[in-house]
Write a protein that holds these residues in place. Sequence first.
Motif, short mmCIF file in Angstrom:
data_model
loop_
_atom_site.label_atom_id
_atom_site.label_comp_id
_atom_site.label_asym_id
_atom_site.label_seq_id
_atom_site.Cartn_x
_atom_site.Cartn_y
_atom_site.Cartn_z
N ALA A 1 47.62 40.19 44.38
CA ALA A 1 46.74 40.39 45.53
C ALA A 1 45.57 39.43 45.50
CB ALA A 1 46.25 41.84 45.56
N MET A 2 45.07 39.09 44.32
CA MET A 2 43.92 38.18 44.23
C MET A 2 44.32 36.76 44.61
SD MET A 2 41.36 37.61 40.99
CE MET A 2 42.57 36.71 40.02
N PHE A 3 45.48 36.30 44.14
CA PHE A 3 45.91 34.94 44.46
C PHE A 3 46.45 34.82 45.88
CE2 PHE A 3 45.52 34.20 39.98
CZ PHE A 3 45.24 32.84 39.89
N GLN A 4 46.81 35.93 46.50
CA GLN A 4 47.22 35.90 47.90
C GLN A 4 46.05 36.03 48.86
OE1 GLN A 4 50.10 39.03 48.26
NE2 GLN A 4 51.59 38.01 46.92
N GLY A 5 44.83 36.22 48.34
CA GLY A 5 43.65 36.33 49.18
C GLY A 5 43.36 37.72 49.69
N VAL A 6 44.17 38.71 49.29
CA VAL A 6 43.93 40.09 49.74
C VAL A 6 42.77 40.71 48.98
CG1 VAL A 6 44.97 42.38 50.02
CG2 VAL A 6 46.37 40.31 50.34
N LEU A 7 42.67 40.41 47.70
CA LEU A 7 41.62 40.96 46.84
C LEU A 7 40.73 39.82 46.37
CD1 LEU A 7 40.43 43.36 45.21
CD2 LEU A 7 42.05 42.79 43.39
N ARG A 8 39.44 39.93 46.64
CA ARG A 8 38.50 38.91 46.22
C ARG A 8 38.20 39.07 44.74
NH1 ARG A 8 33.38 39.14 49.89
NH2 ARG A 8 32.80 37.49 48.43
N PRO A 9 38.07 37.96 43.98
CA PRO A 9 37.80 38.08 42.54
C PRO A 9 36.50 38.82 42.24
CG PRO A 9 38.50 35.86 43.10
CD PRO A 9 38.30 36.57 44.38
N PHE A 10 35.46 38.56 43.01
CA PHE A 10 34.19 39.22 42.72
C PHE A 10 34.26 40.71 43.02
CE2 PHE A 10 29.77 40.38 43.75
CZ PHE A 10 29.19 40.04 42.54
N SER A 11 34.98 41.10 44.07
CA SER A 11 35.14 42.52 44.37
C SER A 11 35.95 43.22 43.30
CB SER A 11 35.81 42.68 45.74
OG SER A 11 35.04 42.07 46.76
N ALA A 12 36.98 42.54 42.79
CA ALA A 12 37.76 43.13 41.70
C ALA A 12 36.93 43.30 40.43
CB ALA A 12 38.98 42.26 41.41
N TYR A 13 36.02 42.36 40.19
CA TYR A 13 35.17 42.45 39.00
C TYR A 13 34.16 43.59 39.12
CZ TYR A 13 31.51 41.21 35.67
OH TYR A 13 30.56 41.25 34.68
N THR A 14 33.53 43.72 40.26
CA THR A 14 32.52 44.76 40.44
C THR A 14 33.13 46.16 40.49
OG1 THR A 14 32.61 44.40 42.84
CG2 THR A 14 30.90 43.24 41.60
N SER A 15 34.39 46.26 40.94
CA SER A 15 35.04 47.56 41.00
C SER A 15 35.72 47.95 39.70
CB SER A 15 36.07 47.58 42.14
OG SER A 15 37.07 46.60 41.93
N GLY A 16 35.75 47.07 38.71
CA GLY A 16 36.35 47.39 37.42
C GLY A 16 37.83 47.07 37.33
N ARG A 17 38.44 46.57 38.37
CA ARG A 17 39.87 46.24 38.33
C ARG A 17 40.12 44.92 37.61
NH1 ARG A 17 41.42 47.01 44.60
NH2 ARG A 17 43.49 46.40 43.83
N LEU A 18 39.09 44.12 37.45
CA LEU A 18 39.18 42.85 36.74
C LEU A 18 38.14 42.84 35.62
CD1 LEU A 18 40.02 39.87 36.30
CD2 LEU A 18 38.38 39.25 38.11
N LYS A 19 38.59 42.57 34.38
CA LYS A 19 37.70 42.48 33.23
C LYS A 19 37.67 41.04 32.75
CE LYS A 19 38.53 47.24 31.76
NZ LYS A 19 38.98 48.14 30.68
#
Length: 404
Positions: free
Chosen positions: A366-384
């Motif tokens: 989802a992040m590389f397809q542009g659906v999920l932004r990297p910064f949003s994933a980081y702030t929501s805890g889905r990306l460490k």
Amino acid sequence: MFSKSYTLLPQGDCPKTPGLFVDPVSFTQRGPHKGFSFDNIPNVSENDFTDTSQGWLSWICNLIVIFFVYFFTFITFPITGWFVLKTVPNYQRIVAFRLGRVGPPKGPGIVLVLPLIDQWQRVDLRTRAFNIPPSQVITLDGGELLVGADIQFRIWNPVMSVLSVQDLNASTRMTAQKAMTYLLAKRTVREIQTQRVKLGEYLVADINEMTRPWGLEVDRVELALGSVLKAPEQSPSAPLTMPPAVPGLEGVTDPIQQLAMHFLGGIQQPQQEDCITFTDELSSAAQTVMATPRSVEELLDAVKLLLSEALVHQVGACFQFDVSSEDGQHHNYFVDLSQGSGAAGAGSLCREPDVTLSMSDSDLLAMFQGVLRPFSAYTSGRLKIQGDIDTAMKLEELIKLLKK
């Protein structure tokens, strides 16, 4: 009998009056720090301690009183020497008020302070520090996070620090906290987390602008970021689009079109899959790659086609991905954009990566397809992220190329 001598005060705001030693003409002019008494008692900022407001009669009386005090101190010197002589170290100064009028700072060394007519105060010139406890800040993008600060300051003019403000530490702390809240309210959560040093420099300039008339100068401000209480609000990624019109009913209103589509079984137009076309510089043939990969391996194949020396020069970092699947297995992948034309594949790097990113395989796609932004994933805890956040955010350059 009091009716003639009593007059009613005007209703409304009281008229502004200048300070005791302020020129009325300069008080009415607009400008920074106009109308404050300490700017003219006397011109301390230019080391001019001449008090022009003193009349000749007051000047003569002061000379007479000072003469008698000096004479009394000289006669009783063996005894008064214990009281009138003060030792001032190099990191301190003494600000003395003689008959209520300020003079130049005294020290270092042995300083003479006259009894009865001199009131004096020690001022420490060494660098001090205090911290602003973490407070809640609402950012420009609607996010909420806890931000504190460590501030170092020093006094550069001891006379102005005594004349200008009563409690220097409390006033400086309050001013710094207000300046920090006002500055961070104009920034987004991402800017605050990735530009801490630059924001600290901005805070130094803002605080110094308000504290320089106090004889105080801030040397350093270091922001201390806490947890994100509320993720920033997401703006809609695409504008709302109207449904396609039914052939033959283009000029009819939308409710009638929807009714016709319902009875006609919903006529659908043929859709074309999104794709990206890459052209090889060495050959004239163009190859088409699907822009919506269904697995991480397909995503890596699409990334390999985008690797180039220009992308390596723009990013200049290597990334390690620790991807977890739905069945609980962990797989390692890497994207090396630090040398040559870049490389990507499965496994681990032979050297230490600059940034390690841990996330699920669905979030990675989802992040590389542009659906999920990297910064949003980081702030929501889905990306460490393990490593520098600024370097991790450079992946957006690769994501932009995939979306084209």
